[in-house]
Design a protein around this motif. Structure first.
Motif, mmCIF file in Angstrom:
data_model
loop_
_atom_site.group_PDB
_atom_site.id
_atom_site.type_symbol
_atom_site.label_atom_id
_atom_site.label_comp_id
_atom_site.label_asym_id
_atom_site.label_seq_id
_atom_site.Cartn_x
_atom_site.Cartn_y
_atom_site.Cartn_z
ATOM 1 N N ILE A 24 0.834 -1.200 0.000
ATOM 2 C CA ILE A 24 0.000 0.000 0.000
ATOM 3 C C ILE A 24 0.870 1.251 0.000
ATOM 4 C CG2 ILE A 24 -1.625 1.333 1.420
ATOM 5 C CD1 ILE A 24 -2.938 -1.398 2.134
ATOM 6 N N PHE A 25 1.921 1.257 0.805
ATOM 7 C CA PHE A 25 2.838 2.397 0.852
ATOM 8 C C PHE A 25 3.451 2.643 -0.515
ATOM 9 C CE2 PHE A 25 6.699 4.714 1.550
ATOM 10 C CZ PHE A 25 6.412 5.573 2.596
ATOM 11 N N ARG A 79 -11.554 2.279 1.084
ATOM 12 C CA ARG A 79 -10.691 3.463 1.069
ATOM 13 C C ARG A 79 -10.220 3.775 2.489
ATOM 14 N NH1 ARG A 79 -11.188 8.799 1.689
ATOM 15 N NH2 ARG A 79 -9.993 10.177 0.356
ATOM 16 N N GLN A 80 -11.130 3.607 3.464
ATOM 17 C CA GLN A 80 -10.767 3.825 4.865
ATOM 18 C C GLN A 80 -9.720 2.809 5.317
ATOM 19 O OE1 GLN A 80 -11.751 6.437 6.846
ATOM 20 N NE2 GLN A 80 -10.145 5.652 8.199
ATOM 21 N N GLY A 81 -9.817 1.582 4.811
ATOM 22 C CA GLY A 81 -8.822 0.562 5.115
ATOM 23 C C GLY A 81 -7.442 0.951 4.604
ATOM 24 N N VAL A 82 -7.414 1.571 3.430
ATOM 25 C CA VAL A 82 -6.146 2.056 2.864
ATOM 26 C C VAL A 82 -5.572 3.148 3.751
ATOM 27 C CG1 VAL A 82 -5.069 3.250 0.907
ATOM 28 C CG2 VAL A 82 -6.760 1.460 0.494
ATOM 29 N N ALA A 111 -4.158 1.640 6.918
ATOM 30 C CA ALA A 111 -2.895 0.942 6.664
ATOM 31 C C ALA A 111 -1.752 1.949 6.469
ATOM 32 C CB ALA A 111 -3.017 0.037 5.443
ATOM 33 N N LEU A 112 -2.014 3.036 5.764
ATOM 34 C CA LEU A 112 -0.996 4.070 5.573
ATOM 35 C C LEU A 112 -0.607 4.715 6.900
ATOM 36 C CD1 LEU A 112 -2.167 5.844 2.299
ATOM 37 C CD2 LEU A 112 -0.032 4.589 2.632
#
Length: 79
Positions: free
Chosen positions: A27-28, A49-52, A55-56
């Motif tokens: 993801i990064f 999108r919130q999961g992304v 994770a970020l």
């Protein structure tokens, strides 16, 4: 609301990226190196999108924590 990229995190990733989980690293890299949007990453990874964003944020905290513990970036700047 637009999410602003902190490009200084790329340096942290260069030093400490191996400490991230495989998913966090993917993801990064998609976000910072490949310039994917949050929605594109969500679709690519099969998460929201919130999961992304989560994770970020976890990756950012982990990278900064590693610098606080090890100080490799600060040491390299002194040299």
């Amino acid at each position: 609301m637009k999410h602003e990229k902190d490009l200084s995190l790329i340096l942290y990733y260069d030093f400490y990226g191996e400490f991230l989980t495989e998913r966090q690293a993917k993801i990064f890299e998609l976000y910072y190196n490949d310039d994917y949007s949050l929605a594109e990453i969500a679709q690519e990874c099969g998460i929201s999108r919130q999961g992304v964003l989560d994770a970020l944020k976890r990756a950012q905290v982990k990278l900064k924590d590693m610098e606080n513990k090890l100080g490799l970036i600060a040491d390299s700047k002194e040299i």
